[in-house]
Design a protein around this motif. Structure first.
Motif, PDB file in Angstrom:
ATOM      1  N   GLU A 178     -12.113   5.850 -17.106  1.00 15.42           N
ATOM      2  CA  GLU A 178     -11.194   6.873 -17.628  1.00 15.42           C
ATOM      3  C   GLU A 178     -10.574   7.895 -16.776  1.00 15.42           C
ATOM      4  OE1 GLU A 178     -13.248   8.825 -20.968  1.00 15.42           O
ATOM      5  OE2 GLU A 178     -13.230   7.122 -22.240  1.00 15.42           O
ATOM      6  N   GLU A 179     -11.495   8.424 -15.711  1.00 17.10           N
ATOM      7  CA  GLU A 179     -11.112   9.037 -14.503  1.00 17.10           C
ATOM      8  C   GLU A 179     -10.116   8.224 -13.920  1.00 17.10           C
ATOM      9  OE1 GLU A 179     -14.595  10.329 -12.512  1.00 17.10           O
ATOM     10  OE2 GLU A 179     -14.976  11.936 -13.830  1.00 17.10           O
ATOM     11  N   ASP A 223      -6.187   9.748 -13.465  1.00 20.01           N
ATOM     12  CA  ASP A 223      -5.488   9.924 -12.145  1.00 20.01           C
ATOM     13  C   ASP A 223      -4.310   9.035 -12.050  1.00 20.01           C
ATOM     14  OD1 ASP A 223      -5.451  11.061  -9.738  1.00 20.01           O
ATOM     15  OD2 ASP A 223      -6.350   9.574  -8.647  1.00 20.01           O
ATOM     16  N   TYR A 276     -19.407  14.341 -20.592  1.00 20.16           N
ATOM     17  CA  TYR A 276     -18.836  13.502 -19.554  1.00 20.16           C
ATOM     18  C   TYR A 276     -19.089  14.068 -17.990  1.00 20.16           C
ATOM     19  CZ  TYR A 276     -16.225  10.935 -23.105  1.00 20.16           C
ATOM     20  OH  TYR A 276     -15.817  10.392 -24.185  1.00 20.16           O
ATOM     21  N   THR A 307     -15.989   6.578 -15.189  1.00 20.31           N
ATOM     22  CA  THR A 307     -15.160   6.301 -14.120  1.00 20.31           C
ATOM     23  C   THR A 307     -13.752   5.622 -14.451  1.00 20.31           C
ATOM     24  OG1 THR A 307     -17.311   6.054 -12.926  1.00 20.31           O
ATOM     25  CG2 THR A 307     -15.167   5.116 -11.715  1.00 20.31           C
TER      26      THR A 307
END
Length: 198
Positions: free
Chosen positions: A164-165, A169, A47, A162
């Motif tokens: 998943e991030e 967050d 990742y 992106t």
């Protein structure tokens, strides 16, 4: 077998035949391609979007290189397949397929007696089912196809990473004070007035 692994296998196969033909420019290009495919595979597994972006940029360059190879062997725009451009003018070698293609019969005609003993023999190639330049064009066309599929897959992987991030967050994954942080005193105790004894 994943797309990156098949891309790796196709690049290795091409590297072998370029080595057999002493084609130095394609050998270097294939070497960098193999390294970047490994980097892209590592980025996908770990990742690491930056590595995948490197793979995407290289894929665009790789497609351009293969388009050049197609133009070279089809002699587009003043290019000549008989030039020593791909060997950096170091040697007079050409594609390995020019002598070893499917159905090709290779006959070596020895140098005439009036030439010196170290003069090179003339090589005659006959009966090829497919001329070598078309084999090279097919190789490059297949590389372009695999690269375009790899480009699409890499863009998809980056979009998934992106997303998943962003969701991580959203639930507080990057907050300096995570949700599981417990205050030393409950908030209702902080607002309770202190009674003084008389």
């Amino acid at each position: 077998m994943s797309l990156t692994q098949s891309s790796q296998m196709v690049a290795l196969e091409r590297q072998v035949f370029d080595f057999l033909g002493y084609q130095w420019a394609p050998i270097l290009a294939n070497f960098f391609h193999i390294l970047v495919v490994i980097l892209g595979l590592f980025g996908t597994i770990q990742y690491r979007p930056r590595y995948i972006v490197v793979y995407i940029v290289w894929t665009a360059l790789w497609v351009a290189w293969n388009v050049f190879i197609i133009c070279f062997y089809l002699e587009v725009g003043g290019l000549s397949k008989d030039s020593d451009l791909l060997t950096f003018n170091i040697s007079a070698h050409h594609s390995w397929w020019s002598e070893h293609g499917p159905g090709c019969v290779r006959r070596e005609i020895p140098a005439s007696a009036d030439r010196s003993a170290d003069a090179q023999s003339y090589i005659s190639i006959m009966g090829c089912l497919l001329e070598y330049q078309y084999i090279e064009v097919l190789h490059s066309g297949f590389q372009i196809l695999i690269s375009l599929l790899g480009f699409i897959y890499a863009c998809y992987v980056i979009s998934v990473i992106t997303e998943e991030e962003d969701s991580f967050d959203f639930i507080g994954g990057f907050d300096p004070f995570p949700l599981y942080h417990v205050n030393e005193k409950p908030s209702h105790l902080l607002l309770k007035p202190v009674h003084q004894s008389s």
